[in-house]
Design an enzyme around this catalytic site. Sequence first.
Site, PDB file in Angstrom:
ATOM      1  N   SER A 163     -21.323  28.502 -20.520  1.00 49.47           N
ATOM      2  CA  SER A 163     -20.566  27.446 -20.964  1.00 49.47           C
ATOM      3  C   SER A 163     -20.781  27.057 -22.052  1.00 49.47           C
ATOM      4  CB  SER A 163     -20.492  26.820 -20.262  1.00 49.47           C
ATOM      5  OG  SER A 163     -21.486  26.272 -19.743  1.00 49.47           O
ATOM      6  N   LYS A 164     -19.656  25.995 -22.898  1.00 50.13           N
ATOM      7  CA  LYS A 164     -20.262  25.300 -23.777  1.00 50.13           C
ATOM      8  C   LYS A 164     -21.361  24.961 -24.224  1.00 50.13           C
ATOM      9  CE  LYS A 164     -16.101  23.244 -24.823  1.00 50.13           C
ATOM     10  NZ  LYS A 164     -14.910  22.159 -24.693  1.00 50.13           N
ATOM     11  N   ARG A 165     -21.942  24.864 -23.049  1.00 51.81           N
ATOM     12  CA  ARG A 165     -23.315  24.061 -23.334  1.00 51.81           C
ATOM     13  C   ARG A 165     -24.197  25.015 -23.965  1.00 51.81           C
ATOM     14  NH1 ARG A 165     -26.641  24.180 -19.359  1.00 51.81           N
ATOM     15  NH2 ARG A 165     -25.446  25.318 -17.868  1.00 51.81           N
TER      16      ARG A 165
END
Length: 470
Positions: free
Chosen positions: A237-239
């Site tokens: 994910s973006k993280r």
Amino acid sequence: MTVRTRFAPSPTGFLHVGGARTALFCYLYARKRGGQFILRIEDTDLERSTTESVNAILEGMTWLGLDYDEGPFYQTQRFERYNAVIDELLNKGLAYRCDCSRERLEKLRVDQMARKAKPRYDGHCSHRQIDPDAPHVIRFRNPPDGVVIVDDLIRGRVPFNNEELDDLVIRRSDGTPTYNLTVVVDDADMRITHVIRGDDHLTNAPRQINILRALGHEPPRYGHVPMILGEDGARLSKRHGAVSVISYRDQGYLPEALLNYLVRLGWSHGDQEIFSIEQMIELFDIGDVNKSPSAFNTDKLDWLNQQYLQYADPARVARLLSSHMGHLGVDPSAGPDLAEVVKIQAARAKTLTELAEISAFCYQDFDDYEAAAAKKHLRPVAREGLEKLRTAFELMAFEDWTPEQLEYVVERVAGELEVNMGKIAQPLRVAIVGRAASPGIDETLMLVGKEATLRRIDKALAYIDARAST
Ligand code: GLU
């Protein structure tokens, strides 16, 4: 049979690497078999779908070179068709109206959970007469028993009991069709033969197969691709940093490097690492994709990108590099031919951004020395060497400013001072580049040019003097 695959993203965000991998697999599958690859934008979720996202998907596909033969088709332009199919199902008794209230459905769910049963609709309305003008949804009449087998290209045969699949809503009370219905209608109308998609849709496959059969269609083959994990084992994910395809472009990855990286995520061919798109088409098979998720590894992507940067056409890399130079405020027209810089520097950088950073010295003076490099190399002992080099360079004619001649001059000065090359080349390098790493000193000087070389040596001499006096 002509193979037809489709990539069907929902435009609710950017095109992420997981989606790009799915698109690539669909593309390769179709190309290998002389088939067609179709792009379909699943934009029925009106609240979450955005034009920016559609554009980001199209831009990502173009950048990656995943050209589609048909589309983009937009589901929002096909509501009439979906409603016609829903009406057909209703007329044939394969779907029914349901006016169960939210409260009733909620109570049903709570009771089922209390009994440790799987929450599912109980068919309350399946044989009731409901006023078509009163608010209602439409449910598909799922077969009550039996087993649906999803004969998956990656997972093998996955059975689902019909008992576990409830009568799913295919038209909401506001009249809009739901995801499983639109996908089925499109896959049938677009004559899709192979549905390759993320495995978060595996449980939708038996529902879609049932609807397709009810409509008299032979279901396509399915291949559910395992997801991509971050290096920490959680879903990517973006993280985890960049996940959008366009952000990889902006960071200076080449599209072919990203494609090569993505094809190897969960698939291999012996110990081969580098695959041209033609080789991918020839060698890749969806059936060989790993069943388990694979982890995204940025070091590996960097390594591949570095390989591609080195062997790509320098003129093309130079064109791409130019905008990265611009972002750094460097004007590449104010110095040596960028393609020449690429030839010399490409092997030293993992991305175009890095290539721009380490090449900026060819076009403009830097502000500060790298502290450790200056401390070690710009000391009073270096003064004599730098001065002698400066004199020698000043005497060189512009047409002699070639790597061969420059190397000869540096060697000669080292000889005069009776020191080895490194002793004078390192201070010179720091003076010219600002840090201790650069290509060979001859090529470095050649790229920087005579005028800037003299100017930067003067600056280094002043720096040494200033340091000595403090
Ligand atoms: N639109 C769905 C998604 O973006 C994919 C549906 C499908 O491939 O069947 O997850």
